[in-house]
Design a protein around this motif. Structure first.
Motif, mmCIF file in Angstrom:
data_model
loop_
_atom_site.group_PDB
_atom_site.id
_atom_site.type_symbol
_atom_site.label_atom_id
_atom_site.label_comp_id
_atom_site.label_asym_id
_atom_site.label_seq_id
_atom_site.Cartn_x
_atom_site.Cartn_y
_atom_site.Cartn_z
ATOM 1 N N SER A 13 39.113 45.474 27.738
ATOM 2 C CA SER A 13 39.815 45.914 28.270
ATOM 3 C C SER A 13 39.141 46.346 29.968
ATOM 4 C CB SER A 13 38.530 47.499 28.264
ATOM 5 O OG SER A 13 37.786 47.523 28.084
ATOM 6 N N ASN A 14 38.680 45.510 30.870
ATOM 7 C CA ASN A 14 38.428 44.711 32.188
ATOM 8 C C ASN A 14 38.926 44.108 32.589
ATOM 9 O OD1 ASN A 14 37.341 42.389 31.183
ATOM 10 N ND2 ASN A 14 35.480 43.099 31.582
ATOM 11 N N ARG A 15 39.704 43.779 31.755
ATOM 12 C CA ARG A 15 40.549 42.492 32.178
ATOM 13 C C ARG A 15 40.670 41.958 32.868
ATOM 14 N NH1 ARG A 15 45.492 47.514 33.861
ATOM 15 N NH2 ARG A 15 45.598 47.781 32.554
ATOM 16 N N ARG A 16 39.097 40.829 32.701
ATOM 17 C CA ARG A 16 38.894 39.532 32.816
ATOM 18 C C ARG A 16 38.496 38.478 32.136
ATOM 19 N NH1 ARG A 16 36.788 40.963 38.562
ATOM 20 N NH2 ARG A 16 37.982 42.935 39.220
ATOM 21 N N CYS B 99 37.823 33.256 28.035
ATOM 22 C CA CYS B 99 37.848 32.613 29.515
ATOM 23 C C CYS B 99 37.562 33.978 30.216
ATOM 24 C CB CYS B 99 39.247 31.811 30.346
ATOM 25 S SG CYS B 99 39.904 31.987 31.835
ATOM 26 N N THR B 100 36.967 33.898 31.192
ATOM 27 C CA THR B 100 36.602 35.248 32.230
ATOM 28 C C THR B 100 36.262 34.632 33.686
ATOM 29 O OG1 THR B 100 34.593 35.860 30.541
ATOM 30 C CG2 THR B 100 33.900 36.626 32.471
ATOM 31 N N ALA B 101 36.413 35.670 33.881
ATOM 32 C CA ALA B 101 37.052 35.087 35.201
ATOM 33 C C ALA B 101 36.096 36.289 36.115
ATOM 34 C CB ALA B 101 38.809 35.706 35.976
ATOM 35 N N SER B 102 35.599 35.864 37.594
ATOM 36 C CA SER B 102 35.009 36.161 38.674
ATOM 37 C C SER B 102 34.867 36.093 40.122
ATOM 38 C CB SER B 102 33.625 35.949 38.498
ATOM 39 O OG SER B 102 33.142 34.278 38.318
ATOM 40 N N GLY B 103 34.644 36.527 40.778
ATOM 41 C CA GLY B 103 34.911 36.100 42.409
ATOM 42 C C GLY B 103 35.603 37.438 42.808
ATOM 43 N N ASN B 104 36.392 37.060 43.769
ATOM 44 C CA ASN B 104 36.230 38.660 44.736
ATOM 45 C C ASN B 104 37.753 38.624 44.522
ATOM 46 O OD1 ASN B 104 33.513 38.297 46.742
ATOM 47 N ND2 ASN B 104 34.818 36.995 47.628
ATOM 48 N N GLY C 32 41.312 27.046 35.203
ATOM 49 C CA GLY C 32 39.922 26.952 34.927
ATOM 50 C C GLY C 32 40.006 25.436 34.711
ATOM 51 N N GLN C 33 38.807 24.493 34.128
ATOM 52 C CA GLN C 33 38.667 23.136 34.510
ATOM 53 C C GLN C 33 39.235 22.054 33.498
ATOM 54 O OE1 GLN C 33 34.418 22.808 34.690
ATOM 55 N NE2 GLN C 33 34.030 22.714 37.393
ATOM 56 N N GLY C 34 39.451 23.676 31.788
ATOM 57 C CA GLY C 34 39.946 22.985 30.563
ATOM 58 C C GLY C 34 38.831 22.506 29.968
ATOM 59 N N THR C 35 39.300 22.577 29.202
ATOM 60 C CA THR C 35 38.404 22.330 27.767
ATOM 61 C C THR C 35 38.822 21.998 26.321
ATOM 62 O OG1 THR C 35 36.664 23.728 25.803
ATOM 63 C CG2 THR C 35 39.268 24.695 26.549
ATOM 64 N N GLN C 36 38.451 20.226 25.952
ATOM 65 C CA GLN C 36 39.223 20.198 24.983
ATOM 66 C C GLN C 36 38.899 20.287 23.584
ATOM 67 O OE1 GLN C 36 41.179 16.562 25.954
ATOM 68 N NE2 GLN C 36 41.593 16.762 23.588
ATOM 69 N N GLN D 261 37.239 33.651 46.796
ATOM 70 C CA GLN D 261 37.471 32.902 45.522
ATOM 71 C C GLN D 261 37.247 32.838 44.665
ATOM 72 O OE1 GLN D 261 35.598 29.033 46.002
ATOM 73 N NE2 GLN D 261 35.683 27.653 44.712
ATOM 74 N N VAL D 262 38.211 32.914 43.403
ATOM 75 C CA VAL D 262 38.351 32.830 41.426
ATOM 76 C C VAL D 262 37.093 31.774 40.634
ATOM 77 C CG1 VAL D 262 39.057 34.242 39.572
ATOM 78 C CG2 VAL D 262 39.359 34.793 42.519
ATOM 79 N N GLN D 263 36.653 31.656 40.427
ATOM 80 C CA GLN D 263 35.784 31.182 39.215
ATOM 81 C C GLN D 263 36.458 31.396 37.882
ATOM 82 O OE1 GLN D 263 33.817 33.140 41.426
ATOM 83 N NE2 GLN D 263 34.081 31.049 42.665
ATOM 84 N N LEU D 264 37.094 30.856 37.177
ATOM 85 C CA LEU D 264 36.975 30.475 35.516
ATOM 86 C C LEU D 264 37.414 30.040 34.817
ATOM 87 C CD1 LEU D 264 41.501 31.078 35.961
ATOM 88 C CD2 LEU D 264 40.099 32.340 35.701
ATOM 89 N N VAL D 265 35.836 30.470 33.791
ATOM 90 C CA VAL D 265 34.986 29.807 33.126
ATOM 91 C C VAL D 265 35.467 30.203 31.681
ATOM 92 C CG1 VAL D 265 32.607 30.206 32.286
ATOM 93 C CG2 VAL D 265 32.507 30.428 34.434
ATOM 94 N N GLU D 266 35.497 28.980 30.861
ATOM 95 C CA GLU D 266 35.766 28.576 29.624
ATOM 96 C C GLU D 266 34.929 28.717 28.540
ATOM 97 O OE1 GLU D 266 40.279 26.856 31.620
ATOM 98 O OE2 GLU D 266 38.070 25.079 30.873
ATOM 99 N N SER D 267 35.508 29.151 27.370
ATOM 100 C CA SER D 267 34.313 28.454 26.551
ATOM 101 C C SER D 267 34.682 27.099 25.997
ATOM 102 C CB SER D 267 34.516 29.702 24.947
ATOM 103 O OG SER D 267 36.350 29.659 24.797
#
Length: 120
Positions: free
Chosen positions: A73-76, A22-27, A111-115, A1-7
């Motif tokens: 540079s880590n492309r995440r 936005c930062t991606a994490s997961g497998n 991502g979950q979205g940010t207003q 699963q991939v998680q996208l965390v937005e500011s």
């Protein structure tokens, strides 16, 4: 699963600027592209900007010259610098990513979205 965390988004006066991340994490084996979409009330979700694995970028015509997408540079992690915002750009902004998991199956994540609110 991939998680996208937005500011967090926020309230910006017309003509002002705001930066999103936005930062991606997961497998994740590889991310082929990351980008930002937005959805205003009563409207369809639309592409704002995206960056591919080779660093190529694509922008909606309405934001060219005002918005800049970039990535670490880590492309995440991907960033969206938004300048000269207008009230019409009030929307929920969503991070998006496509790529492959470590087992080489493909993924598409949101991502979950940010207003972002630009008052008139």
């Amino acid at each position: 699963q991939v998680q996208l965390v937005e500011s967090e988004g926020g309230l910006v006066q017309p003509g002002g600027s705001l930066s999103l991340s936005c930062t991606a994490s997961g497998n994740i084996y590889v991310i082929n592209g990351m980008g930002w979409f937005r959805q205003a009330p009563g409207k369809d979700r639309e592409l704002v900007a995206r960056v591919n694995n080779g660093g190529g970028t694509d922008y909606a015509d309405s934001v060219k010259g005002r918005f800049t997408i970039s990535r670490d540079s880590n492309r995440r992690t991907v960033y969206l610098q938004m300048n000269r915002l207008t009230p019409e750009e009030t929307a929920v902004y969503y991070c998006h990513a496509v790529g492959y998991y470590t087992d080489f199956t493909s993924f598409e994540a949101w991502g979950q979205g940010t207003q972002v609110t630009v008052p008139s």
